[in-house]
Write a protein that holds these residues in place. Structure first.
Motif, mmCIF file in Angstrom:
data_model
loop_
_atom_site.group_PDB
_atom_site.id
_atom_site.type_symbol
_atom_site.label_atom_id
_atom_site.label_comp_id
_atom_site.label_asym_id
_atom_site.label_seq_id
_atom_site.Cartn_x
_atom_site.Cartn_y
_atom_site.Cartn_z
ATOM 1 N N SER A 59 1.771 6.212 -3.592
ATOM 2 C CA SER A 59 2.166 7.199 -4.602
ATOM 3 C C SER A 59 3.675 7.430 -4.577
ATOM 4 C CB SER A 59 1.423 8.514 -4.361
ATOM 5 O OG SER A 59 1.826 9.496 -5.292
ATOM 6 N N PHE A 60 4.252 7.544 -3.394
ATOM 7 C CA PHE A 60 5.705 7.725 -3.288
ATOM 8 C C PHE A 60 6.446 6.538 -3.897
ATOM 9 C CE2 PHE A 60 5.221 11.046 0.063
ATOM 10 C CZ PHE A 60 6.153 11.951 -0.434
ATOM 11 N N LEU A 61 5.974 5.327 -3.588
ATOM 12 C CA LEU A 61 6.651 4.132 -4.093
ATOM 13 C C LEU A 61 6.566 4.044 -5.610
ATOM 14 C CD1 LEU A 61 5.530 1.480 -1.438
ATOM 15 C CD2 LEU A 61 7.678 2.760 -1.547
ATOM 16 N N LYS A 62 5.473 4.506 -6.179
ATOM 17 C CA LYS A 62 5.294 4.452 -7.626
ATOM 18 C C LYS A 62 5.997 5.600 -8.347
ATOM 19 C CE LYS A 62 1.711 4.119 -11.197
ATOM 20 N NZ LYS A 62 0.246 4.011 -11.439
ATOM 21 N N ARG A 63 5.820 6.824 -7.855
ATOM 22 C CA ARG A 63 6.310 7.997 -8.570
ATOM 23 C C ARG A 63 7.762 8.340 -8.243
ATOM 24 N NH1 ARG A 63 1.982 10.978 -10.729
ATOM 25 N NH2 ARG A 63 -0.075 10.214 -10.090
ATOM 26 N N GLN A 64 8.111 8.333 -6.965
ATOM 27 C CA GLN A 64 9.470 8.721 -6.591
ATOM 28 C C GLN A 64 10.431 7.528 -6.570
ATOM 29 O OE1 GLN A 64 6.780 10.377 -5.119
ATOM 30 N NE2 GLN A 64 7.362 12.217 -6.270
ATOM 31 N N ALA A 65 10.007 6.413 -5.969
ATOM 32 C CA ALA A 65 10.878 5.235 -5.940
ATOM 33 C C ALA A 65 10.891 4.515 -7.282
ATOM 34 C CB ALA A 65 10.422 4.275 -4.849
ATOM 35 N N LYS A 66 9.849 4.772 -8.083
ATOM 36 C CA LYS A 66 9.726 4.184 -9.427
ATOM 37 C C LYS A 66 9.710 2.646 -9.385
ATOM 38 C CE LYS A 66 12.011 8.186 -11.501
ATOM 39 N NZ LYS A 66 10.733 8.864 -11.719
ATOM 40 N N LEU A 67 9.023 2.124 -8.361
ATOM 41 C CA LEU A 67 8.879 0.676 -8.284
ATOM 42 C C LEU A 67 7.810 0.207 -9.260
ATOM 43 C CD1 LEU A 67 8.913 0.076 -4.410
ATOM 44 C CD2 LEU A 67 10.847 0.150 -5.991
ATOM 45 N N GLU A 68 7.990 -0.976 -9.822
ATOM 46 C CA GLU A 68 7.016 -1.533 -10.755
ATOM 47 C C GLU A 68 5.942 -2.309 -9.991
ATOM 48 O OE1 GLU A 68 9.133 -3.900 -13.547
ATOM 49 O OE2 GLU A 68 10.203 -2.196 -14.442
ATOM 50 N N ASN A 69 4.751 -2.312 -10.555
ATOM 51 C CA ASN A 69 3.624 -3.103 -10.017
ATOM 52 C C ASN A 69 3.343 -2.800 -8.541
ATOM 53 O OD1 ASN A 69 3.344 -4.529 -12.515
ATOM 54 N ND2 ASN A 69 5.084 -5.814 -11.922
ATOM 55 N N VAL A 70 3.362 -1.514 -8.194
ATOM 56 C CA VAL A 70 3.086 -1.125 -6.812
ATOM 57 C C VAL A 70 1.689 -1.572 -6.391
ATOM 58 C CG1 VAL A 70 2.723 0.863 -5.289
ATOM 59 C CG2 VAL A 70 4.690 0.810 -6.826
ATOM 60 N N GLU A 71 0.747 -1.571 -7.335
ATOM 61 C CA GLU A 71 -0.626 -1.976 -6.998
ATOM 62 C C GLU A 71 -0.693 -3.440 -6.553
ATOM 63 O OE1 GLU A 71 0.245 -2.516 -11.316
ATOM 64 O OE2 GLU A 71 0.373 -0.815 -9.913
ATOM 65 N N LYS A 72 0.306 -4.264 -6.912
ATOM 66 C CA LYS A 72 0.337 -5.665 -6.499
ATOM 67 C C LYS A 72 1.187 -5.883 -5.248
ATOM 68 C CE LYS A 72 -0.303 -7.420 -11.219
ATOM 69 N NZ LYS A 72 0.249 -8.291 -12.288
ATOM 70 N N LEU A 73 1.859 -4.831 -4.789
ATOM 71 C CA LEU A 73 2.733 -4.950 -3.628
ATOM 72 C C LEU A 73 1.890 -5.017 -2.352
ATOM 73 C CD1 LEU A 73 5.723 -4.803 -2.570
ATOM 74 C CD2 LEU A 73 5.319 -2.343 -2.273
ATOM 75 N N PRO A 74 2.090 -6.031 -1.526
ATOM 76 C CA PRO A 74 1.330 -6.084 -0.267
ATOM 77 C C PRO A 74 1.770 -4.960 0.676
ATOM 78 C CG PRO A 74 2.978 -7.845 -0.343
ATOM 79 C CD PRO A 74 2.985 -7.193 -1.693
ATOM 80 N N ILE A 75 0.841 -4.092 1.040
ATOM 81 C CA ILE A 75 1.130 -3.014 1.983
ATOM 82 C C ILE A 75 0.283 -3.248 3.230
ATOM 83 C CG2 ILE A 75 1.111 -0.536 2.419
ATOM 84 C CD1 ILE A 75 1.462 -0.028 -0.519
ATOM 85 N N GLY A 76 0.947 -3.648 4.295
ATOM 86 C CA GLY A 76 0.247 -3.895 5.546
ATOM 87 C C GLY A 76 0.092 -2.605 6.335
ATOM 88 N N LYS A 77 -0.766 -2.625 7.329
ATOM 89 C CA LYS A 77 -0.941 -1.432 8.159
ATOM 90 C C LYS A 77 -1.219 -1.830 9.596
ATOM 91 C CE LYS A 77 -5.924 -0.878 7.317
ATOM 92 N NZ LYS A 77 -7.012 0.025 6.884
ATOM 93 N N PHE A 78 -0.710 -1.010 10.500
ATOM 94 C CA PHE A 78 -1.020 -1.152 11.912
ATOM 95 C C PHE A 78 -1.539 0.188 12.400
ATOM 96 C CE2 PHE A 78 -0.416 -0.950 16.432
ATOM 97 C CZ PHE A 78 -0.791 -2.222 16.863
ATOM 98 N N ALA A 79 -2.820 0.210 12.794
ATOM 99 C CA ALA A 79 -3.452 1.453 13.227
ATOM 100 C C ALA A 79 -3.322 1.621 14.736
ATOM 101 C CB ALA A 79 -4.925 1.450 12.831
ATOM 102 N N SER A 80 -3.015 2.827 15.146
ATOM 103 C CA SER A 80 -2.991 3.137 16.569
ATOM 104 C C SER A 80 -4.410 3.050 17.118
ATOM 105 C CB SER A 80 -2.426 4.546 16.786
ATOM 106 O OG SER A 80 -2.497 4.913 18.144
ATOM 107 N N SER A 81 -4.574 2.458 18.283
ATOM 108 C CA SER A 81 -5.909 2.388 18.890
ATOM 109 C C SER A 81 -6.304 3.739 19.486
ATOM 110 C CB SER A 81 -5.943 1.312 19.985
ATOM 111 O OG SER A 81 -5.097 1.671 21.064
ATOM 112 N N LYS A 82 -5.325 4.645 19.596
ATOM 113 C CA LYS A 82 -5.574 5.966 20.173
ATOM 114 C C LYS A 82 -5.159 7.058 19.180
ATOM 115 C CE LYS A 82 -4.503 4.401 24.890
ATOM 116 N NZ LYS A 82 -3.584 4.608 26.038
#
Length: 413
Positions: free
Chosen positions: A102-125
């Motif tokens: 939402s920040f990338l789309k609304r505040q940063a105003k980036l185009e095609n955010v839904e196509k942007l690869p967003i990776g994640k690393f979850a803490s095991s704890k």
């Protein structure tokens, strides 16, 4: 009392979002899809803040019992700052991914955010991960001594016998300190105590400066991928979640290695965690800049001990960015920026836009100021475009998370 409200989403900082009579209501402790009862506590110009009264229809994300509570006068309350103790860890991370998008789309105003690869690393704890905590001293209504976090009222001290976010070693030390009359005398005269743990040094107890209770250690030993052990000043910044911090360093080192720059600039370098690691991986020229004398001294000392080709300078980034970036090479150059929560100043943003830096990594724990800066770097008048985003689960159960954005220079035809 408001009529039953449907929670639509979870906003940044953790409150559920509902609407009534055309007005947005923010309700902490709720999950998307829940039907809740709430009462308004504050009326703002464009929204309302409300307090959860009851959950009429719970979400599958809700835990049977919150996992981040502290006893407060016979009743349990959330640990200050733990806004997601009522939901599963997976759900929390999902909310944060949606917030970043939402920040990338609304505040940063980036185009095609839904196509942007967003990776994640979850803490095991989700709990017991913090290697550092800061507690405040206070007195209760009956004159009893208190030691804990500042409460939601930004004034009172919530007494903490144990911190559910801290590593076990810190909680063991805290329990022994609370049984020590000399410690209570020491902390009452200082008002605050910091407990910081490393695998090499154990738990160091200080006032946050050079005043110690017990063993004195002005420099601690931390470990990072690729580079190994390094010295960090007691008050020098180092990530509070060792596991996720290591994953962040590995991600940045891997990204830089793929880009294969001839020169790398590390702005807000601290003790040189990123610069030291990429230098050891073979980047020919690495220069880091930070205004902290102690951290720069440590960065150069660490570089000397491991004999890596990296140099670090005690300079205010906003004052030297334009000159530094003007003198670097072209397409084989790269920069890392890791500013404080306030983000980059306009001068540094303009210097990056005008620079020949081909690849730019922006590391941030503040998606609001990150997005503000991305709007400048990638918007009209900017010279970059985003090719990937990654979220790192650095602070489970709290509102915050770490983000890495990879940008490349936009080529004009």
């Amino acid at each position: 009392m408001l009529p039953p409200l449907l929670i639509e989403s979870v906003a940044y900082l953790g409150s559920g979002v509902a609407r009534h009579d055309g007005c947005v209501h923010f309700i902490p402790g709720t999950c998307p899809g829940e039907l809740v009862e709430a009462k308004v506590t504050k009326i703002r110009k464009t929204f309302r803040e409300a307090e959860l009264v009851s959950v009429l229809k719970p979400s599958a994300d809700r835990l049977a019992a919150p996992d981040c509570l502290v006893d407060a006068g016979g009743s349990s309350i959330p640990v200050p700052g733990c806004v997601y103790g009522h939901v599963t860890h997976n759900a929390e991370l999902g909310y944060k991914l949606e917030q970043l998008a939402s920040f990338l789309k609304r505040q940063a105003k980036l185009e095609n955010v839904e196509k942007l690869p967003i990776g994640k690393f979850a803490s095991s704890k989700p709990l017991n991960y913090r290697n550092r905590i800061k507690l405040h001293y206070g007195t209760g209504k009956g004159g009893e001594q208190l030691l804990g976090y500042i409460g939601e009222d930004n004034f009172s001290v919530v007494d903490m016998a144990q911190c559910p976010l801290a590593v076990p070693e810190i909680n063991e030390k805290l329990a022994s300190l609370r049984e020590d009359e000399e410690f209570w005398k020491w902390v009452s005269s200082r008002g605050v105590v910091s407990l910081r743990w490393t695998g090499t040094d154990g738990v160091v107890v200080s006032s946050g400066s050079s005043e110690f209770f017990g063993t004195e250690k002005l420099s601690l030993t931390e470990k990072i991928p690729v580079f190994g052990s390094l010295k960090v000043p007691l008050n020098g910044f180092f990530q509070v979640n060792p596991e996720v911090g290591a994953a962040l360093v590995s991600h940045i080192t891997d990204t830089v290695t793929r880009c294969a720059p001839d020169e790398l600039i590390d702005f807000y370098c601290g003790v040189g965690v990123y610069g030291l690691s990429v230098s050891k991986m073979g980047v020919p020229k690495v220069s880091g800049f930070d205004s902290g004398r102690d951290v720069i001294r440590a960065a150069n000392s660490n570089a000397g001990m491991k004999k890596v080709r990296a140099s670090f300078y005690c300079k205010h980034v906003g004052k030297i960015a334009r000159r530094v970036l003007k003198n670097i090479s072209g397409r084989k150059s790269m920069a890392i920026v890791n500013p404080p929560r306030s983000g980059l100043d306009r001068g540094t943003l303009d210097a990056l836009i005008a620079s020949p830096v081909e690849n730019l990594l922006y590391v941030s724990c503040a998606p609001d100021t990150l997005s503000r800066d991305l709007a400048v770097l990638c918007g009209a008048g900017g010279s970059y475009h985003v090719i990937s985003a990654d979220i790192f689960d650095m602070f489970p159960r709290t509102a915050y998370f770490e983000t890495v954005i990879h940008m490349v220079k936009t080529r004009t035809k």
